[in-house]
Design an enzyme around this catalytic site. Sequence first.
Site, PDB file in Angstrom:
ATOM      1  N   ARG A 135       0.816  -1.217   0.000  1.00 35.67           N
ATOM      2  CA  ARG A 135       0.000   0.000   0.000  1.00 35.67           C
ATOM      3  C   ARG A 135       0.849   1.266   0.000  1.00 35.67           C
ATOM      4  O   ARG A 135       0.354   2.340  -0.293  1.00 35.67           O
ATOM      5  CB  ARG A 135      -0.887   0.016   1.251  1.00 35.67           C
ATOM      6  CG  ARG A 135      -1.901  -1.085   1.303  1.00 35.67           C
ATOM      7  CD  ARG A 135      -2.510  -1.188   2.690  1.00 35.67           C
ATOM      8  NE  ARG A 135      -3.150   0.029   3.138  1.00 35.67           N
ATOM      9  CZ  ARG A 135      -4.377   0.392   2.827  1.00 35.67           C
ATOM     10  NH1 ARG A 135      -5.095  -0.382   2.052  1.00 35.67           N
ATOM     11  NH2 ARG A 135      -4.891   1.506   3.287  1.00 35.67           N
TER      12      ARG A 135
ATOM     13  N   ARG B 101      -0.334   8.184  15.026  1.00 34.92           N
ATOM     14  CA  ARG B 101      -0.410   9.413  14.228  1.00 34.92           C
ATOM     15  C   ARG B 101      -1.329  10.436  14.882  1.00 34.92           C
ATOM     16  O   ARG B 101      -2.123  10.091  15.752  1.00 34.92           O
ATOM     17  CB  ARG B 101      -0.847   9.125  12.784  1.00 34.92           C
ATOM     18  CG  ARG B 101      -2.031   8.218  12.645  1.00 34.92           C
ATOM     19  CD  ARG B 101      -2.223   7.756  11.175  1.00 34.92           C
ATOM     20  NE  ARG B 101      -3.256   6.723  11.111  1.00 34.92           N
ATOM     21  CZ  ARG B 101      -3.602   6.058  10.026  1.00 34.92           C
ATOM     22  NH1 ARG B 101      -3.004   6.287   8.878  1.00 34.92           N
ATOM     23  NH2 ARG B 101      -4.552   5.140  10.058  1.00 34.92           N
TER      24      ARG B 101
HETATM   25  P1  FAD Z   1     -17.756  -0.465   8.148  1.00 36.92           P
HETATM   26  O1  FAD Z   1     -17.660   0.950   7.714  1.00 36.92           O
HETATM   27  O2  FAD Z   1     -16.863  -0.927   9.253  1.00 36.92           O
HETATM   28  O3  FAD Z   1     -19.273  -0.750   8.544  1.00 36.92           O
HETATM   29  C1  FAD Z   1     -19.696  -1.939   9.165  1.00 36.92           C
HETATM   30  C2  FAD Z   1     -20.888  -1.585  10.040  1.00 36.92           C
HETATM   31  O4  FAD Z   1     -21.479  -2.812  10.512  1.00 36.92           O
HETATM   32  C3  FAD Z   1     -20.516  -0.778  11.280  1.00 36.92           C
HETATM   33  O5  FAD Z   1     -21.216   0.452  11.310  1.00 36.92           O
HETATM   34  C4  FAD Z   1     -20.905  -1.685  12.442  1.00 36.92           C
HETATM   35  O6  FAD Z   1     -21.446  -0.981  13.555  1.00 36.92           O
HETATM   36  C5  FAD Z   1     -21.966  -2.567  11.805  1.00 36.92           C
HETATM   37  N1  FAD Z   1     -22.147  -3.830  12.504  1.00 36.92           N
HETATM   38  C6  FAD Z   1     -21.184  -4.741  12.809  1.00 36.92           C
HETATM   39  N2  FAD Z   1     -21.719  -5.770  13.487  1.00 36.92           N
HETATM   40  C7  FAD Z   1     -23.048  -5.504  13.607  1.00 36.92           C
HETATM   41  C8  FAD Z   1     -24.129  -6.180  14.223  1.00 36.92           C
HETATM   42  N3  FAD Z   1     -23.955  -7.343  14.871  1.00 36.92           N
HETATM   43  N4  FAD Z   1     -25.362  -5.638  14.154  1.00 36.92           N
HETATM   44  C9  FAD Z   1     -25.561  -4.439  13.535  1.00 36.92           C
HETATM   45  N5  FAD Z   1     -24.567  -3.751  12.937  1.00 36.92           N
HETATM   46  C10 FAD Z   1     -23.328  -4.276  12.982  1.00 36.92           C
HETATM   47  N6  FAD Z   1     -10.617   4.005   3.159  1.00 36.92           N
HETATM   48  C11 FAD Z   1     -10.310   4.920   2.200  1.00 36.92           C
HETATM   49  O7  FAD Z   1     -10.726   4.755   1.059  1.00 36.92           O
HETATM   50  N7  FAD Z   1      -9.551   6.031   2.490  1.00 36.92           N
HETATM   51  C12 FAD Z   1      -9.070   6.276   3.737  1.00 36.92           C
HETATM   52  O8  FAD Z   1      -8.404   7.287   3.968  1.00 36.92           O
HETATM   53  C13 FAD Z   1      -9.367   5.332   4.761  1.00 36.92           C
HETATM   54  N8  FAD Z   1      -8.898   5.522   6.002  1.00 36.92           N
HETATM   55  C14 FAD Z   1      -9.201   4.617   6.967  1.00 36.92           C
HETATM   56  C15 FAD Z   1      -8.715   4.855   8.251  1.00 36.92           C
HETATM   57  C16 FAD Z   1      -9.015   3.968   9.262  1.00 36.92           C
HETATM   58  C17 FAD Z   1      -8.477   4.249  10.635  1.00 36.92           C
HETATM   59  C18 FAD Z   1      -9.810   2.811   9.004  1.00 36.92           C
HETATM   60  C19 FAD Z   1     -10.134   1.839  10.091  1.00 36.92           C
HETATM   61  C20 FAD Z   1     -10.291   2.581   7.730  1.00 36.92           C
HETATM   62  C21 FAD Z   1      -9.993   3.464   6.698  1.00 36.92           C
HETATM   63  N9  FAD Z   1     -10.483   3.288   5.415  1.00 36.92           N
HETATM   64  C22 FAD Z   1     -10.170   4.191   4.430  1.00 36.92           C
HETATM   65  C23 FAD Z   1     -11.327   2.115   5.060  1.00 36.92           C
HETATM   66  C24 FAD Z   1     -12.825   2.375   5.221  1.00 36.92           C
HETATM   67  O9  FAD Z   1     -13.106   2.665   6.567  1.00 36.92           O
HETATM   68  C25 FAD Z   1     -13.552   1.116   4.761  1.00 36.92           C
HETATM   69  O10 FAD Z   1     -13.325   0.921   3.396  1.00 36.92           O
HETATM   70  C26 FAD Z   1     -15.069   1.170   4.951  1.00 36.92           C
HETATM   71  O11 FAD Z   1     -15.393   1.589   6.251  1.00 36.92           O
HETATM   72  C27 FAD Z   1     -15.626  -0.209   4.723  1.00 36.92           C
HETATM   73  O12 FAD Z   1     -17.028  -0.162   4.821  1.00 36.92           O
HETATM   74  P2  FAD Z   1     -17.815  -1.425   5.374  1.00 36.92           P
HETATM   75  O13 FAD Z   1     -19.248  -1.135   5.118  1.00 36.92           O
HETATM   76  O14 FAD Z   1     -17.236  -2.666   4.842  1.00 36.92           O
HETATM   77  O15 FAD Z   1     -17.508  -1.488   6.947  1.00 36.92           O
HETATM   78  N1  UDP Z   2       3.575   2.242   7.441  1.00 37.12           N
HETATM   79  C1  UDP Z   2       4.738   2.476   8.150  1.00 37.12           C
HETATM   80  N2  UDP Z   2       5.104   3.769   8.413  1.00 37.12           N
HETATM   81  C2  UDP Z   2       4.355   4.823   8.028  1.00 37.12           C
HETATM   82  C3  UDP Z   2       3.164   4.584   7.310  1.00 37.12           C
HETATM   83  C4  UDP Z   2       2.787   3.275   7.042  1.00 37.12           C
HETATM   84  O1  UDP Z   2       5.410   1.540   8.535  1.00 37.12           O
HETATM   85  O2  UDP Z   2       4.738   5.977   8.308  1.00 37.12           O
HETATM   86  C5  UDP Z   2       3.198   0.827   7.145  1.00 37.12           C
HETATM   87  C6  UDP Z   2       2.378   0.213   8.279  1.00 37.12           C
HETATM   88  O3  UDP Z   2       2.701  -1.167   8.370  1.00 37.12           O
HETATM   89  C7  UDP Z   2       0.963   0.406   7.790  1.00 37.12           C
HETATM   90  C8  UDP Z   2       1.123   0.171   6.286  1.00 37.12           C
HETATM   91  O4  UDP Z   2       2.398   0.772   5.977  1.00 37.12           O
HETATM   92  O5  UDP Z   2       0.071  -0.496   8.383  1.00 37.12           O
HETATM   93  C9  UDP Z   2       0.038   0.766   5.412  1.00 37.12           C
HETATM   94  O6  UDP Z   2      -0.047   2.145   5.682  1.00 37.12           O
HETATM   95  P1  UDP Z   2      -1.362   2.978   5.396  1.00 37.12           P
HETATM   96  O7  UDP Z   2      -1.069   4.405   5.679  1.00 37.12           O
HETATM   97  O8  UDP Z   2      -1.887   2.621   4.056  1.00 37.12           O
HETATM   98  O9  UDP Z   2      -2.345   2.416   6.495  1.00 37.12           O
HETATM   99  P2  UDP Z   2      -3.818   2.896   6.928  1.00 37.12           P
HETATM  100  O10 UDP Z   2      -3.977   4.348   6.573  1.00 37.12           O
HETATM  101  O11 UDP Z   2      -4.770   1.994   6.226  1.00 37.12           O
HETATM  102  O12 UDP Z   2      -3.797   2.681   8.390  1.00 37.12           O
END
Ligand code: FAD
Ligand code: UDP
Length: 383
Positions: free
Chosen positions: A178, A287
């Site tokens: 990634r 972060r």
């Molecule tokens: P989710 O958004 O997790 O939704 C699942 C839902 O199911 C939740 O609301 C949960 O409450 C519900 N649920 C679970 N179990 C039950 C139950 N038993 N009953 C009722 N409801 C339930 N993607 C990007 O493209 N760009 C980014 O910059 C990016 N940054 C991210 C940063 C972080 C920290 C994280 C964790 C993810 C990031 N993502 C990013 C990924 C993005 O969050 C996911 O692609 C997206 O949320 C996936 O959607 P989903 O519907 O699969 O799951």
């Molecule tokens: N990573 C790292 N240093 C950084 C940023 C990312 O080692 O400063 C590594 C780390 O293992 C992380 C992976 O690269 O889980 C992917 O990073 P990304 O920023 O895509 O993760 P996300 O935003 O999904 O948490």
Amino acid sequence: MDLKGRRYLVVGAGFFGAVIAERIAADRGERVLLIDRRSHIGGNSFSADDPQTGIECHVYGSHIFHTGDAAVWNYVRRFSTFNSYRHRVLAAYRGAVYQMPINLATINRFYGKNLTPAGAMAFIRDEIAKEGISTPANLEEKAVSLIGRPLYEAFIRGYTVKQWGVDPVLLPESIIDRLPVRYTYKSDYFNDPWQGIPLGGYHRLFHKLLDHANIEVSLNTDYFAIRDRIPAGCTVIFTGPIDRFFDYRFGRLGWRNLRFEKEICDVGDFQGTSVMNYVESTAPFTRIHEFRHYHEERNYPKDATVIYREYSVAGETDDDPAYPVNTARDRELFVRYAVEAKKYPHVIFGGRLGSYQYLDMDKTIAAALSTYAERIRRGGERS
Ligand code: FAD
Ligand code: UDP
């Protein structure tokens, strides 16, 4: 909430569930019930305006929309326009700030050199050669075979151990795929042509996505509290953790959760950028997010800003897990759950938690659209 006569139940109001619900309602013209155990729609992509400052915060960590998939880009823009934000990340290491992903500026600053692209390539090639790794078998070997040992130890190892809670030799190399390595000064985090943040915020995008007379939303509703009442013949789209669905009968999959510490600072700008990574193991957080930088087009207060410090913690599927860890043991376990899932033809598993995959928002939307087209559109969900 009346479950009688229901034909479609979607569990989870993140992108996967919300897109499937929108398609069933608008394309198939059928009624659908969407439940979420949280008190809001949007899943992990949810955002909310901070009541004190009005600054929109991404409640589960920074979410930047980026895609190279024209169909997804066209679909999502039916529900929101996007601003022109392009993501750039910085990394704090030993009191200095570096560009991330590793690029020519990072390499030159780290080694105190002034190399050209070709010079840096040759220099890093020598660093890589010292390690003698021909076929990388895990995250550490992959990273070292891309950037050499010193850059790996500085920028990857500490952050990765904090983020995943395991030694990088136990993690799949795909995680590091990634993160590009660049021999130019290009500092964009993503290569995708289309990027941005919804102009009105993710919460408004989700409201528009679900604003259809055929969609009924029930929040604070846990699937496991109602599953005994689901009528036979109802198709369930389940986007929660797949191991939880099966009551962990083969064991628990590895998940990572996040914890955020919010602070309102009385300065107009805390760190001058949206995301600063803290790559050393001595910093307890991974972060710091500063959300005002996602909306330069807005008039946010000049004397206050909101930051979230992000901590990575061991995951329990009874909480809301954020990342599948995906060790070799996890992948074996997931295959067992996937085989078991085939015995439940009335249940469609999807999304990040239901398919145990590290999916970005655009990939989640693409998966939901294709799942809908292949398994629901023609009423063939049982086939
Ligand atoms: P989710 O958004 O997790 O939704 C699942 C839902 O199911 C939740 O609301 C949960 O409450 C519900 N649920 C679970 N179990 C039950 C139950 N038993 N009953 C009722 N409801 C339930 N993607 C990007 O493209 N760009 C980014 O910059 C990016 N940054 C991210 C940063 C972080 C920290 C994280 C964790 C993810 C990031 N993502 C990013 C990924 C993005 O969050 C996911 O692609 C997206 O949320 C996936 O959607 P989903 O519907 O699969 O799951
Ligand atoms: N990573 C790292 N240093 C950084 C940023 C990312 O080692 O400063 C590594 C780390 O293992 C992380 C992976 O690269 O889980 C992917 O990073 P990304 O920023 O895509 O993760 P996300 O935003 O999904 O948490």
